[in-house]
Design a protein around this motif. Sequence first.
Motif, PDB file in Angstrom:
ATOM      1  N   PHE A   1       6.073  -6.272 -11.968  1.00 22.05           N
ATOM      2  CA  PHE A   1       5.920  -7.711 -12.181  1.00 22.05           C
ATOM      3  C   PHE A   1       4.877  -8.303 -11.229  1.00 22.05           C
ATOM      4  O   PHE A   1       4.144  -9.216 -11.602  1.00 22.05           O
ATOM      5  CB  PHE A   1       7.259  -8.425 -12.004  1.00 22.05           C
ATOM      6  CG  PHE A   1       8.147  -8.383 -13.231  1.00 22.05           C
ATOM      7  CD1 PHE A   1       7.791  -7.655 -14.362  1.00 22.05           C
ATOM      8  CD2 PHE A   1       9.343  -9.080 -13.265  1.00 22.05           C
ATOM      9  CE1 PHE A   1       8.598  -7.610 -15.490  1.00 22.05           C
ATOM     10  CE2 PHE A   1      10.175  -9.048 -14.383  1.00 22.05           C
ATOM     11  CZ  PHE A   1       9.798  -8.312 -15.494  1.00 22.05           C
ATOM     12  N   LEU A   2       4.807  -7.789 -10.008  1.00 28.67           N
ATOM     13  CA  LEU A   2       3.787  -8.282  -9.074  1.00 28.67           C
ATOM     14  C   LEU A   2       2.386  -8.060  -9.630  1.00 28.67           C
ATOM     15  O   LEU A   2       1.513  -8.928  -9.511  1.00 28.67           O
ATOM     16  CB  LEU A   2       3.929  -7.584  -7.715  1.00 28.67           C
ATOM     17  CG  LEU A   2       5.058  -8.076  -6.810  1.00 28.67           C
ATOM     18  CD1 LEU A   2       5.159  -7.191  -5.560  1.00 28.67           C
ATOM     19  CD2 LEU A   2       4.837  -9.536  -6.400  1.00 28.67           C
ATOM     20  N   GLU A   3       2.167  -6.899 -10.233  1.00 28.18           N
ATOM     21  CA  GLU A   3       0.852  -6.625 -10.818  1.00 28.18           C
ATOM     22  C   GLU A   3       0.582  -7.548 -12.002  1.00 28.18           C
ATOM     23  O   GLU A   3      -0.518  -8.091 -12.145  1.00 28.18           O
ATOM     24  CB  GLU A   3       0.766  -5.159 -11.262  1.00 28.18           C
ATOM     25  CG  GLU A   3       0.921  -4.152 -10.138  1.00 28.18           C
ATOM     26  CD  GLU A   3      -0.072  -4.376  -9.019  1.00 28.18           C
ATOM     27  OE1 GLU A   3      -1.271  -4.574  -9.310  1.00 28.18           O
ATOM     28  OE2 GLU A   3       0.348  -4.385  -7.849  1.00 28.18           O
TER      29      GLU A   3
ATOM     30  N   ILE B   1     -12.771   7.386  -6.131  1.00 33.12           N
ATOM     31  CA  ILE B   1     -12.047   6.203  -5.689  1.00 33.12           C
ATOM     32  C   ILE B   1     -12.340   5.983  -4.211  1.00 33.12           C
ATOM     33  O   ILE B   1     -12.185   6.907  -3.402  1.00 33.12           O
ATOM     34  CB  ILE B   1     -10.534   6.365  -5.917  1.00 33.12           C
ATOM     35  CG1 ILE B   1     -10.231   6.430  -7.424  1.00 33.12           C
ATOM     36  CG2 ILE B   1      -9.750   5.230  -5.253  1.00 33.12           C
ATOM     37  CD1 ILE B   1      -8.816   6.864  -7.759  1.00 33.12           C
ATOM     38  N   THR B   2     -12.792   4.790  -3.859  1.00 28.31           N
ATOM     39  CA  THR B   2     -12.954   4.426  -2.452  1.00 28.31           C
ATOM     40  C   THR B   2     -11.815   3.501  -2.065  1.00 28.31           C
ATOM     41  O   THR B   2     -11.458   2.581  -2.810  1.00 28.31           O
ATOM     42  CB  THR B   2     -14.301   3.731  -2.194  1.00 28.31           C
ATOM     43  OG1 THR B   2     -14.433   2.582  -3.049  1.00 28.31           O
ATOM     44  CG2 THR B   2     -15.468   4.662  -2.452  1.00 28.31           C
ATOM     45  N   LEU B   3     -11.231   3.758  -0.893  1.00 24.64           N
ATOM     46  CA  LEU B   3     -10.085   2.970  -0.456  1.00 24.64           C
ATOM     47  C   LEU B   3     -10.067   2.939   1.072  1.00 24.64           C
ATOM     48  O   LEU B   3     -10.415   3.913   1.728  1.00 24.64           O
ATOM     49  CB  LEU B   3      -8.791   3.602  -0.985  1.00 24.64           C
ATOM     50  CG  LEU B   3      -7.526   2.750  -0.959  1.00 24.64           C
ATOM     51  CD1 LEU B   3      -7.673   1.521  -1.852  1.00 24.64           C
ATOM     52  CD2 LEU B   3      -6.320   3.574  -1.423  1.00 24.64           C
ATOM     53  N   GLY B   4      -9.679   1.801   1.607  1.00 20.51           N
ATOM     54  CA  GLY B   4      -9.579   1.680   3.049  1.00 20.51           C
ATOM     55  C   GLY B   4      -9.040   0.320   3.446  1.00 20.51           C
ATOM     56  O   GLY B   4      -8.877  -0.565   2.592  1.00 20.51           O
TER      57      GLY B   4
ATOM     58  N   LYS C   1       0.439   1.354  -2.845  1.00 18.34           N
ATOM     59  CA  LYS C   1       0.593   0.839  -4.204  1.00 18.34           C
ATOM     60  C   LYS C   1      -0.772   0.710  -4.880  1.00 18.34           C
ATOM     61  O   LYS C   1      -0.911   1.005  -6.077  1.00 18.34           O
ATOM     62  CB  LYS C   1       1.294  -0.520  -4.169  1.00 18.34           C
ATOM     63  CG  LYS C   1       1.581  -1.126  -5.545  1.00 18.34           C
ATOM     64  CD  LYS C   1       2.558  -2.287  -5.440  1.00 18.34           C
ATOM     65  CE  LYS C   1       1.992  -3.435  -4.644  1.00 18.34           C
ATOM     66  NZ  LYS C   1       0.883  -4.134  -5.350  1.00 18.34           N
ATOM     67  N   GLU C   2      -1.787   0.297  -4.116  1.00 17.13           N
ATOM     68  CA  GLU C   2      -3.140   0.202  -4.678  1.00 17.13           C
ATOM     69  C   GLU C   2      -3.698   1.589  -4.980  1.00 17.13           C
ATOM     70  O   GLU C   2      -4.393   1.777  -5.990  1.00 17.13           O
ATOM     71  CB  GLU C   2      -4.064  -0.546  -3.704  1.00 17.13           C
ATOM     72  CG  GLU C   2      -3.940  -2.053  -3.735  1.00 17.13           C
ATOM     73  CD  GLU C   2      -2.603  -2.552  -3.217  1.00 17.13           C
ATOM     74  OE1 GLU C   2      -1.982  -1.871  -2.359  1.00 17.13           O
ATOM     75  OE2 GLU C   2      -2.151  -3.630  -3.681  1.00 17.13           O
ATOM     76  N   LEU C   3      -3.408   2.553  -4.115  1.00 11.23           N
ATOM     77  CA  LEU C   3      -3.848   3.931  -4.366  1.00 11.23           C
ATOM     78  C   LEU C   3      -3.281   4.435  -5.689  1.00 11.23           C
ATOM     79  O   LEU C   3      -4.001   5.021  -6.509  1.00 11.23           O
ATOM     80  CB  LEU C   3      -3.423   4.820  -3.202  1.00 11.23           C
ATOM     81  CG  LEU C   3      -3.876   6.288  -3.219  1.00 11.23           C
ATOM     82  CD1 LEU C   3      -3.961   6.817  -1.796  1.00 11.23           C
ATOM     83  CD2 LEU C   3      -2.928   7.175  -4.018  1.00 11.23           C
ATOM     84  N   LEU C   4      -1.993   4.196  -5.913  1.00 13.78           N
ATOM     85  CA  LEU C   4      -1.365   4.621  -7.163  1.00 13.78           C
ATOM     86  C   LEU C   4      -1.944   3.864  -8.356  1.00 13.78           C
ATOM     87  O   LEU C   4      -2.226   4.453  -9.402  1.00 13.78           O
ATOM     88  CB  LEU C   4       0.139   4.403  -7.090  1.00 13.78           C
ATOM     89  CG  LEU C   4       0.923   5.260  -6.096  1.00 13.78           C
ATOM     90  CD1 LEU C   4       2.369   4.786  -6.020  1.00 13.78           C
ATOM     91  CD2 LEU C   4       0.860   6.729  -6.494  1.00 13.78           C
TER      92      LEU C   4
ATOM     93  N   LYS D   1     -12.023  -2.192   4.987  1.00 10.60           N
ATOM     94  CA  LYS D   1     -11.368  -2.648   3.767  1.00 10.60           C
ATOM     95  C   LYS D   1     -12.260  -2.408   2.552  1.00 10.60           C
ATOM     96  O   LYS D   1     -13.388  -2.891   2.490  1.00 10.60           O
ATOM     97  CB  LYS D   1     -11.034  -4.135   3.875  1.00 10.60           C
ATOM     98  CG  LYS D   1     -10.251  -4.672   2.686  1.00 10.60           C
ATOM     99  CD  LYS D   1      -9.902  -6.148   2.888  1.00 10.60           C
ATOM    100  CE  LYS D   1      -9.105  -6.687   1.708  1.00 10.60           C
ATOM    101  NZ  LYS D   1      -8.759  -8.132   1.889  1.00 10.60           N
ATOM    102  N   THR D   2     -11.752  -1.670   1.580  1.00  7.87           N
ATOM    103  CA  THR D   2     -12.490  -1.435   0.344  1.00  7.87           C
ATOM    104  C   THR D   2     -11.525  -0.974  -0.739  1.00  7.87           C
ATOM    105  O   THR D   2     -10.454  -0.426  -0.439  1.00  7.87           O
ATOM    106  CB  THR D   2     -13.608  -0.384   0.547  1.00  7.87           C
ATOM    107  OG1 THR D   2     -14.403  -0.278  -0.641  1.00  7.87           O
ATOM    108  CG2 THR D   2     -13.033   0.982   0.876  1.00  7.87           C
ATOM    109  N   TYR D   3     -11.917  -1.192  -1.987  1.00  7.93           N
ATOM    110  CA  TYR D   3     -11.088  -0.793  -3.135  1.00  7.93           C
ATOM    111  C   TYR D   3     -12.000  -0.721  -4.352  1.00  7.93           C
ATOM    112  O   TYR D   3     -12.582  -1.719  -4.756  1.00  7.93           O
ATOM    113  CB  TYR D   3      -9.981  -1.835  -3.362  1.00  7.93           C
ATOM    114  CG  TYR D   3      -9.138  -1.608  -4.607  1.00  7.93           C
ATOM    115  CD1 TYR D   3      -7.960  -0.868  -4.538  1.00  7.93           C
ATOM    116  CD2 TYR D   3      -9.503  -2.155  -5.829  1.00  7.93           C
ATOM    117  CE1 TYR D   3      -7.174  -0.676  -5.665  1.00  7.93           C
ATOM    118  CE2 TYR D   3      -8.717  -1.971  -6.969  1.00  7.93           C
ATOM    119  CZ  TYR D   3      -7.562  -1.235  -6.885  1.00  7.93           C
ATOM    120  OH  TYR D   3      -6.796  -1.047  -8.013  1.00  7.93           O
ATOM    121  N   HIS D   4     -12.160   0.480  -4.905  1.00  7.95           N
ATOM    122  CA  HIS D   4     -13.063   0.641  -6.052  1.00  7.95           C
ATOM    123  C   HIS D   4     -12.782   1.982  -6.704  1.00  7.95           C
ATOM    124  O   HIS D   4     -12.476   2.961  -6.026  1.00  7.95           O
ATOM    125  CB  HIS D   4     -14.519   0.566  -5.581  1.00  7.95           C
ATOM    126  CG  HIS D   4     -15.526   0.544  -6.688  1.00  7.95           C
ATOM    127  ND1 HIS D   4     -16.784   1.099  -6.572  1.00  7.95           N
ATOM    128  CD2 HIS D   4     -15.463   0.027  -7.939  1.00  7.95           C
ATOM    129  CE1 HIS D   4     -17.457   0.919  -7.696  1.00  7.95           C
ATOM    130  NE2 HIS D   4     -16.674   0.276  -8.538  1.00  7.95           N
TER     131      HIS D   4
END
Length: 569
Positions: free
Chosen positions: A318-320, A239-242, A253-256, A226-229
């Motif tokens: 709206f969620l964001e 961009i790091t994602l996992g 959705k987070e990637l976008l 798990k990562t997001y940056h």
Amino acid sequence: MKFTFDVKSPQQQYIQITAELKVSGNETKVFFPAWRPGRYELGDFAKNVNHFQIHNGSGQALPFVKENKNTWIVQTEGCSTITVKYSYYATDMNAGSTFLDASQLYVNPVNCCLFTEEEYNDPISVRLNIPESWKVAHSLKVENNIFVAENYDELADSPFICSADLQKSSYEFKGTTFYIWFNGIVKPNWEKLIRDFKAFTEAQVNRFESFPTKEYHFLFQILPYKTYHGVEHSKSTVITLGPSYAVFEELYKELLGVSSHELYHTWNVKSIRPEEMVPYDFKQENYSELGYIAEGVTTYMGDLMLYKAGVFNTEQYFLEMNNQIQRHMDNFGRFNYSVAASSFDTWLDGYVAGAPGRKVSIYTEGCLLSFMIDVLILKNTSNQHGLDDVMRNLYHDFGAKGIGVSREVYQGEIEKIAGVSLQWFFEDYVYGTKTYTTLLDECFEYLGVDIHSEPVSSFIAAYLGAKTMEVNSETVVVALYPGAPLDVSGMMLGDKVVSVNGVAVSNDADRWIQFFHDENKEIVVNRKGRLLTLQVPKSEKVFYQRYFLKKNEQANASQVEAFDAWSKG
């Protein structure tokens, strides 16, 4: 200036770096950057340097002393060139770091490339001694297998990934080629990805009317955990994602979101830059109070562009925005410290929460400020103009010309387009601590949108005012609502709930709080090894609440018109 990167023993995670520098004079100062763009806090990159050596053109060692944490003074009398050799320990994997193992060499040059004032603005070449099977994802020019930067600014701003696992695709819009690179364990859905990326790219470019560069690179490090940056650069983003399996599923959705955010940074902060950062000074902090523009506007516009482009629907957008409102309402630093002051203080304690209730987030507060400015402009121009117009003018009149932006410039451009003074807004909300609640309600109401709230699902949070988390079957207090029953009763952060009204609890404290909701409560806590009893009166008042947006089904014609102008204009 010439750099050579060697990866002789990747299992040790030391990159061998050789720098060849031109010098003149009896002394030369050699610097490591004190910070990196995209993270406005002091960095301590030099702590990763080992085997630091300096020689003259004949290979003789030169004397040097370390002046401070990132500066060396070298005795260079009689020298025209010097060679600096060192190893850089590369174990961190995030969007702004440098990393080496047997599978890849990933470099953010601002972490590990030194510089001198004498050659700062001169061309720089980079040679990579890497396995032949490795490809390179990058944004630099290449001449005879040598990577070339115009100057140190470009080098510092040009990360690269060397790996045999790289996957690439691309798309074009208005003369710019946009490359998407993936490294790691990932199965890209290229058709879906290109469609969505092209949509938000076109939405952003059309609003600014041009793109600053002819090439742009999305560099993705996809990781199994798990990562997001994300970190912005002039010609690229990392961009790091996992974890990998979720990237094109629940994390899509987070990637976008992070990709749209980082692309918007190409104009806002890489071009439209606080005047204190024109030019960058990597030797020391570049203090600025304009983080609410650099990160706040970008946070707001990154998601809004996905909505305007049709990539996000209303519910997703709206969620964001719900998340931003929730973070704002749950951070009591908003009563104590302005977003401008918090921008300045990122240099002190970075991007962590810091002392409870001390400061606010430049991302969250800046996003909500940007939304309110956007609506205020709409309202005062009969829905003809918005924050888009402000940012476009700032780009063409300042960013594209290399001129820095001040608070006065930003406010002045807003007022010029809105046609009214907004001095009160900046005094009260940007540089003051006036609560956003009323103005937020008014702005959403103008669009025919309502802010709703309800008690959070946790009884201990909703009715006693304490957020908790379960740690090894223990209920640990991690946040307290000022003035709520548990705060008044003497609860402290870090307390572990042991019992409620004589009943021992483990991971079910909240159920027992709910069971005794209509009674006074005697709560025993473990505070650093001591057992303390707190007397807590019953309460029907709601403290922590969940906030969410809903469109007003009875919105009138003017509200519908305003919403359409805001969401589609």
